[in-house]
Design an enzyme around this catalytic site. Structure first.
Site, PDB file in Angstrom:
ATOM      1  CD  GLU A 128      -2.812   5.929   6.643  1.00  0.00           C
ATOM      2  OE1 GLU A 128      -2.854   5.869   5.407  1.00  0.00           O
ATOM      3  OE2 GLU A 128      -1.848   5.505   7.317  1.00  0.00           O
ATOM      4  CG  ASN A 168      -1.723   1.243   1.383  1.00  0.00           C
ATOM      5  OD1 ASN A 168      -1.864   2.011   0.425  1.00  0.00           O
ATOM      6  ND2 ASN A 168      -2.279   1.477   2.564  1.00  0.00           N
ATOM      7  CB  SER A 206       5.255  -0.790  12.086  1.00  0.00           C
ATOM      8  OG  SER A 206       4.762   0.537  12.246  1.00  0.00           O
ATOM      9  CE  LYS A 251      -0.043   3.534   4.727  1.00  0.00           C
ATOM     10  NZ  LYS A 251      -0.043   3.730   6.156  1.00  0.00           N
ATOM     11  CD  GLU A 297      -3.530  -2.145   7.836  1.00  0.00           C
ATOM     12  OE1 GLU A 297      -2.443  -2.467   7.378  1.00  0.00           O
ATOM     13  OE2 GLU A 297      -4.119  -1.095   7.542  1.00  0.00           O
ATOM     14  CG  HIS A 299      -5.924   2.239   5.485  1.00  0.00           C
ATOM     15  ND1 HIS A 299      -5.419   3.251   6.265  1.00  0.00           N
ATOM     16  CD2 HIS A 299      -4.913   1.356   5.306  1.00  0.00           C
ATOM     17  CE1 HIS A 299      -4.146   2.986   6.540  1.00  0.00           C
ATOM     18  NE2 HIS A 299      -3.816   1.844   5.976  1.00  0.00           N
ATOM     19  N   GLY A 326       2.376   3.014  10.685  1.00  0.00           N
ATOM     20  CA  GLY A 326       3.282   4.125  10.416  1.00  0.00           C
ATOM     21  C   GLY A 326       4.019   4.629  11.647  1.00  0.00           C
TER      22      GLY A 326
HETATM   23  P1  PGA Z   1       2.741   0.859   7.688  1.00  0.00           P
HETATM   24  O1  PGA Z   1       1.284   0.977   7.056  1.00  0.00           O
HETATM   25  O2  PGA Z   1       3.325  -0.462   7.207  1.00  0.00           O
HETATM   26  O3  PGA Z   1       3.494   2.047   7.159  1.00  0.00           O
HETATM   27  O4  PGA Z   1       2.596   0.873   9.152  1.00  0.00           O
HETATM   28  C1  PGA Z   1       0.436  -0.125   7.018  1.00  0.00           C
HETATM   29  C2  PGA Z   1      -0.884   0.279   6.427  1.00  0.00           C
HETATM   30  O5  PGA Z   1      -1.336   1.396   6.686  1.00  0.00           O
HETATM   31  O6  PGA Z   1      -1.507  -0.468   5.669  1.00  0.00           O
END
Ligand code: PGA
Length: 243
Positions: A91, A7, A205, A9, A160, A89, A166
Site C-alpha cells: 500500500e 497490521n 487475506s 492499517k 505479500e 508494504h 485485502g
Molecule cells: P490482508 O492484509 O490480511 O487484509 O489481506 C495483509 C497486509 O496488507 O499486510
C-alpha cells in the site's frame, strides 16, 4: 522463531484497542512472537497496555529529523515503544509511490535507529501470470541490499503478493512454499548475512479458514495479517492454527 503480526492499517477494531489488547494478553504466545502494528497515534497507549505483544510502526520516514511535514522519524517511533517497523508494504508502494530506493533508505535508517525491519515484498498479478515471480522478488531484495543489513540482528521478510492483499484471495500453501524457495535463493545471493536466518512470513487475506493450508508444509515462519487482525477472536484463531 515464528511471528504473527497484526497490521491494523488505518483502522480500529469494533471491540476497541483496550478490548483487543486484553483478549490477546490472555493468550499464551507459545513459541510465536506476537507483534501489533496500530496506527501511529495509538502506539503509546498500546505500549502501556501491552503484555505479551511487541509493537511495530506501520511506516517511518527516511530521515532522522527535519522539515518533513506530516512525517514521523524512526527515533520518535522508538520513543513511542515501537520495536519493529513495517517497510515497503504494497500500500505504501502502490498508493504513495514508494520505490525500492526510498525503501532502501528507510531500511538503513531503521536499522541505525535500532528498529527491527519487517520488509514486505510481493508481486502483482501480471507478474505472476507472466511467470516472472522469482526475478521480480529477487529485484526487490537486491534493491534493498544496504550495508546496514550486516548490523541488523533481526530482520523479518513478509512475502505479500499484491493480488492477495485485502482481496479475500489468498495464495495457496503450495504456491507460497514454492515462492519461499525463490526468496531464500535471492537472499543467499544478495543478503548473505540474513539468508538462512531471516524469517519469511506470508501475508495476504490470511484468515482462520485458510491458516491450515498455509502452515501444512511447514515452510512459512508466520503471518502478517491485515483485515482478520481487527477481530481479536480471528487473530487468536490464526495463532492457534499455527500449532
Ligand atoms: P490482508 O492484509 O490480511 O487484509 O489481506 C495483509 C497486509 O496488507 O499486510
Amino acid at each position: 522463531m515464528r511471528y504473527l503480526i497484526a497490521n491494523w492499517k488505518m483502522n480500529l477494531p469494533p471491540e476497541g484497542m483496550e478490548g483487543w489488547m486484553s483478549a490477546v494478553a490472555r493468550e499464551d504466545p507459545r513459541d510465536v512472537t506476537l507483534v501489533f502494528a496500530p496506527p501511529f497515534p495509538f502506539l503509546r497507549d498500546a505500549f502501556s497496555q501491552r503484555r505479551s505483544v511487541s509493537l511495530a510502526a506501520q511506516n517511518c520516514n527516511d530521515h532522522a529529523s527535519g522539515a518533513y511535514t506530516g512525517e514521523v522519524a524512526p527515533s520518535m517511533l522508538r520513543y513511542c515503544g515501537a520495536e519493529y517497523v513495517i517497510l515497503g508494504h504494497s500500500e505504501r508502494r502502490n498508493i504513495y509511490g514508494e520505490d525500492d530506493a526510498l525503501i532502501a533508505k528507510k531500511l538503513s535508517i531503521a536499522i541505525e535507529t535500532g528498529l527491527k525491519p519487517i520488509l514486505c515484498i510481493g508481486e502483482n498479478l501480471s507478474v505472476r501470470d507472466e511467470g516472472r515471480v522469482a526475478t521480480f522478488l529477487e529485484e526487490q531484495i537486491k534493491a534493498t541490499a544496504v550495508p546496514e543489513l550486516e548490523r541488523a540482528p533481526e530482520i523479518v521478510i513478509a512475502y505479500e503478493p499484491v493480488w492477495a492483499i485485502g482481496t479475500g484471495r489468498n495464495a495457496s500453501g503450495a504456491m507460497v512454499a514454492e515462492t519461499m524457495v525463490d526468496i531464500r535463493r535471492a537472499l543467499s545471493t544478495h543478503w548473505p548475512f540474513h539468508a538462512s536466518r531471516a524469517p519469511i512470513l506470508y501475508g495476504g487475506s490470511v484468515t482462520p479458514d485458510n491458516v491450515d493450508d498455509l502452515v501444512a508444509n511447514g515452510t512459512i515462519d508466520g503471518f502478517l495479517v491485515g483485515g482478520a487482525s481487527l477481530d481479536s477472536a480471528k487473530f487468536l484463531a490464526i495463532h492457534r492454527g499455527m500449532r
